[in-house]
Motif scaffolding. Structure first.
Motif, PDB file in Angstrom:
ATOM      1  N   ARG A  14       6.674  -2.125   6.311  1.00  0.00           N
ATOM      2  CA  ARG A  14       7.430  -2.213   5.066  1.00  0.00           C
ATOM      3  C   ARG A  14       8.671  -1.333   5.187  1.00  0.00           C
ATOM      4  O   ARG A  14       8.587  -0.192   5.636  1.00  0.00           O
ATOM      5  CB  ARG A  14       6.574  -1.766   3.891  1.00  0.00           C
ATOM      6  CG  ARG A  14       7.252  -1.875   2.534  1.00  0.00           C
ATOM      7  CD  ARG A  14       6.279  -1.638   1.402  1.00  0.00           C
ATOM      8  NE  ARG A  14       5.233  -2.667   1.372  1.00  0.00           N
ATOM      9  CZ  ARG A  14       4.616  -3.053   0.262  1.00  0.00           C
ATOM     10  NH1 ARG A  14       4.944  -2.518  -0.907  1.00  0.00           N
ATOM     11  NH2 ARG A  14       3.677  -3.961   0.304  1.00  0.00           N
ATOM     12  N   VAL A  15       9.812  -1.881   4.805  1.00  0.00           N
ATOM     13  CA  VAL A  15      11.078  -1.149   4.828  1.00  0.00           C
ATOM     14  C   VAL A  15      11.453  -0.792   3.393  1.00  0.00           C
ATOM     15  O   VAL A  15      11.596  -1.681   2.541  1.00  0.00           O
ATOM     16  CB  VAL A  15      12.206  -1.981   5.463  1.00  0.00           C
ATOM     17  CG1 VAL A  15      13.499  -1.171   5.523  1.00  0.00           C
ATOM     18  CG2 VAL A  15      11.810  -2.453   6.863  1.00  0.00           C
ATOM     19  N   LYS A  16      11.598   0.503   3.119  1.00  0.00           N
ATOM     20  CA  LYS A  16      11.960   0.960   1.774  1.00  0.00           C
ATOM     21  C   LYS A  16      13.340   1.607   1.822  1.00  0.00           C
ATOM     22  O   LYS A  16      13.589   2.510   2.620  1.00  0.00           O
ATOM     23  CB  LYS A  16      10.938   1.978   1.263  1.00  0.00           C
ATOM     24  CG  LYS A  16      11.214   2.461  -0.158  1.00  0.00           C
ATOM     25  CD  LYS A  16      10.114   3.389  -0.637  1.00  0.00           C
ATOM     26  CE  LYS A  16      10.355   3.846  -2.069  1.00  0.00           C
ATOM     27  NZ  LYS A  16       9.275   4.726  -2.566  1.00  0.00           N
ATOM     28  N   PRO A  19       5.754   7.475   9.493  1.00  0.00           N
ATOM     29  CA  PRO A  19       6.967   6.767   9.055  1.00  0.00           C
ATOM     30  C   PRO A  19       8.184   7.087   9.923  1.00  0.00           C
ATOM     31  O   PRO A  19       8.226   8.127  10.581  1.00  0.00           O
ATOM     32  CB  PRO A  19       7.163   7.263   7.628  1.00  0.00           C
ATOM     33  CG  PRO A  19       6.500   8.611   7.607  1.00  0.00           C
ATOM     34  CD  PRO A  19       5.334   8.513   8.540  1.00  0.00           C
ATOM     35  N   PHE A  20       9.166   6.165   9.895  1.00  0.00           N
ATOM     36  CA  PHE A  20      10.329   6.243  10.771  1.00  0.00           C
ATOM     37  C   PHE A  20      11.562   5.901   9.940  1.00  0.00           C
ATOM     38  O   PHE A  20      11.549   4.956   9.153  1.00  0.00           O
ATOM     39  CB  PHE A  20      10.166   5.228  11.906  1.00  0.00           C
ATOM     40  CG  PHE A  20      11.121   5.398  13.049  1.00  0.00           C
ATOM     41  CD1 PHE A  20      10.811   6.224  14.107  1.00  0.00           C
ATOM     42  CD2 PHE A  20      12.330   4.710  13.076  1.00  0.00           C
ATOM     43  CE1 PHE A  20      11.684   6.375  15.179  1.00  0.00           C
ATOM     44  CE2 PHE A  20      13.206   4.854  14.130  1.00  0.00           C
ATOM     45  CZ  PHE A  20      12.884   5.681  15.181  1.00  0.00           C
ATOM     46  N   LEU A  28       6.735  -5.813  13.375  1.00  0.00           N
ATOM     47  CA  LEU A  28       7.150  -5.356  14.693  1.00  0.00           C
ATOM     48  C   LEU A  28       6.355  -6.142  15.728  1.00  0.00           C
ATOM     49  O   LEU A  28       5.126  -6.076  15.767  1.00  0.00           O
ATOM     50  CB  LEU A  28       6.893  -3.856  14.836  1.00  0.00           C
ATOM     51  CG  LEU A  28       7.094  -3.253  16.230  1.00  0.00           C
ATOM     52  CD1 LEU A  28       8.545  -3.382  16.677  1.00  0.00           C
ATOM     53  CD2 LEU A  28       6.658  -1.795  16.247  1.00  0.00           C
ATOM     54  N   ILE A  29       7.054  -6.899  16.547  1.00  0.00           N
ATOM     55  CA  ILE A  29       6.440  -7.691  17.616  1.00  0.00           C
ATOM     56  C   ILE A  29       6.794  -6.998  18.926  1.00  0.00           C
ATOM     57  O   ILE A  29       7.974  -6.864  19.249  1.00  0.00           O
ATOM     58  CB  ILE A  29       6.974  -9.133  17.602  1.00  0.00           C
ATOM     59  CG1 ILE A  29       6.784  -9.741  16.210  1.00  0.00           C
ATOM     60  CG2 ILE A  29       6.296  -9.979  18.673  1.00  0.00           C
ATOM     61  CD1 ILE A  29       7.616 -10.974  15.960  1.00  0.00           C
ATOM     62  N   CYS A  30       5.803  -6.539  19.660  1.00  0.00           N
ATOM     63  CA  CYS A  30       6.105  -5.669  20.791  1.00  0.00           C
ATOM     64  C   CYS A  30       5.024  -5.736  21.865  1.00  0.00           C
ATOM     65  O   CYS A  30       3.979  -6.363  21.687  1.00  0.00           O
ATOM     66  CB  CYS A  30       6.267  -4.224  20.311  1.00  0.00           C
ATOM     67  SG  CYS A  30       4.775  -3.552  19.524  1.00  0.00           S
ATOM     68  N   PHE A  54       3.777   1.543   7.489  1.00  0.00           N
ATOM     69  CA  PHE A  54       2.803   0.451   7.528  1.00  0.00           C
ATOM     70  C   PHE A  54       2.815  -0.320   6.213  1.00  0.00           C
ATOM     71  O   PHE A  54       3.042   0.247   5.146  1.00  0.00           O
ATOM     72  CB  PHE A  54       1.399   0.994   7.790  1.00  0.00           C
ATOM     73  CG  PHE A  54       1.201   1.552   9.166  1.00  0.00           C
ATOM     74  CD1 PHE A  54       1.190   0.718  10.279  1.00  0.00           C
ATOM     75  CD2 PHE A  54       1.034   2.911   9.366  1.00  0.00           C
ATOM     76  CE1 PHE A  54       1.007   1.233  11.556  1.00  0.00           C
ATOM     77  CE2 PHE A  54       0.858   3.439  10.630  1.00  0.00           C
ATOM     78  CZ  PHE A  54       0.839   2.594  11.731  1.00  0.00           C
ATOM     79  N   ASP A  55       2.549  -1.622   6.300  1.00  0.00           N
ATOM     80  CA  ASP A  55       2.437  -2.463   5.110  1.00  0.00           C
ATOM     81  C   ASP A  55       0.981  -2.889   4.963  1.00  0.00           C
ATOM     82  O   ASP A  55       0.497  -3.769   5.684  1.00  0.00           O
ATOM     83  CB  ASP A  55       3.340  -3.691   5.248  1.00  0.00           C
ATOM     84  CG  ASP A  55       3.369  -4.524   3.975  1.00  0.00           C
ATOM     85  OD1 ASP A  55       2.664  -4.158   3.010  1.00  0.00           O
ATOM     86  OD2 ASP A  55       4.103  -5.532   3.941  1.00  0.00           O
TER      87      ASP A  55
END
Length: 216
Positions: free
Chosen positions: A7-9, A138-139, A127-129, A155-156
């Motif tokens: 999740r991007v906030k 968190p980042f 994220l596909i990795c 994380f979502d």
């Protein structure tokens, strides 16, 4: 290969001028996969993509990374008001006399109206990795045309299992758009920009098939 729902906030307003209208330049209702992938690399410095005199983007370089982000689809967001923006003459730290003199012939031409997304807006991405890749969460990253928006990635826990992909990225970066279309049970395109043609209603199982061999 692994797929991590994230999740991007937004911690500050975001502006990217996706759509130009008579009311001003409007920020998109999504966060691009290309923008997210570049933003992570800009912080982590996994690859050096910087070239001083590059005339146009070279998106194929993203193929060299061990990860890729799906398009950030909106969870909740509110738009800002409409602001008047000026392209200042002193953006380099000193007055540009030639620009100031020339502006006398085109008064107010440097002003334009913009509308962004307010802080607290949230977007869902994946994220596909490679299995070996790790991202400490968190980042924080920076987004937007001027990278003025700070955003938090975490994380979502409420991920609904559906992703948005970008047909432009599949064709230009990974070269598998045609095989992707043939393998999908259902999907639909939504054209946003030349480099953002959204493919919606993609499941995580379909994503594993699409990127099999890409992140082994």
């Amino acid at each position: 290969m692994k797929i991590l729902p994230l999740r991007v906030k937004l911690l500050s307003p975001m502006f990217n001028y996706c759509r130009v209208t008579t009311g001003g330049a409007i920020t998109s209702d999504f966060i691009g996969d290309i923008a997210l992938t570049y933003a992570i690399n800009r912080v982590r410095k996994d690859r050096n993509f910087y070239e001083e005199f590059r005339r146009k983007p070279y998106y194929e370089e993203l193929r060299g990374l061990d990860y890729y982000f799906s398009v950030g689809k909106p969870i909740r967001y509110d738009m800002t008001g409409i602001y008047t923006r000026n392209t200042l003459f002193n953006t380099d730290g000193f007055p540009d006399l030639d620009a100031i003199m020339s502006s006398g012939k085109t008064l107010f031409k440097n002003y334009f109206k913009v509308q962004g997304i307010q802080p607290e807006g949230e977007f869902s991405t994946c994220l596909i990795c490679k299995d070996s890749f790790t991202l400490d969460l968190p980042f924080t990253i920076r987004l937007g045309t001027g990278r003025e928006c700070m955003a938090l990635i975490d994380f979502d826990k409420d991920f609904d299992g559906n992703l948005w992909l970008n047909a432009f990225t599949l064709k230009t970066v990974f070269g598998n758009l045609q095989t992707t279309i043939q393998s999908l049970k259902s999907y639909y395109f939504e054209y946003k920009l030349e480099n953002y043609i959204l493919m919606k209603n993609i499941s995580t199982e379909e994503v594993k098939s699409i990127f099999s061999g890409k992140f082994q």
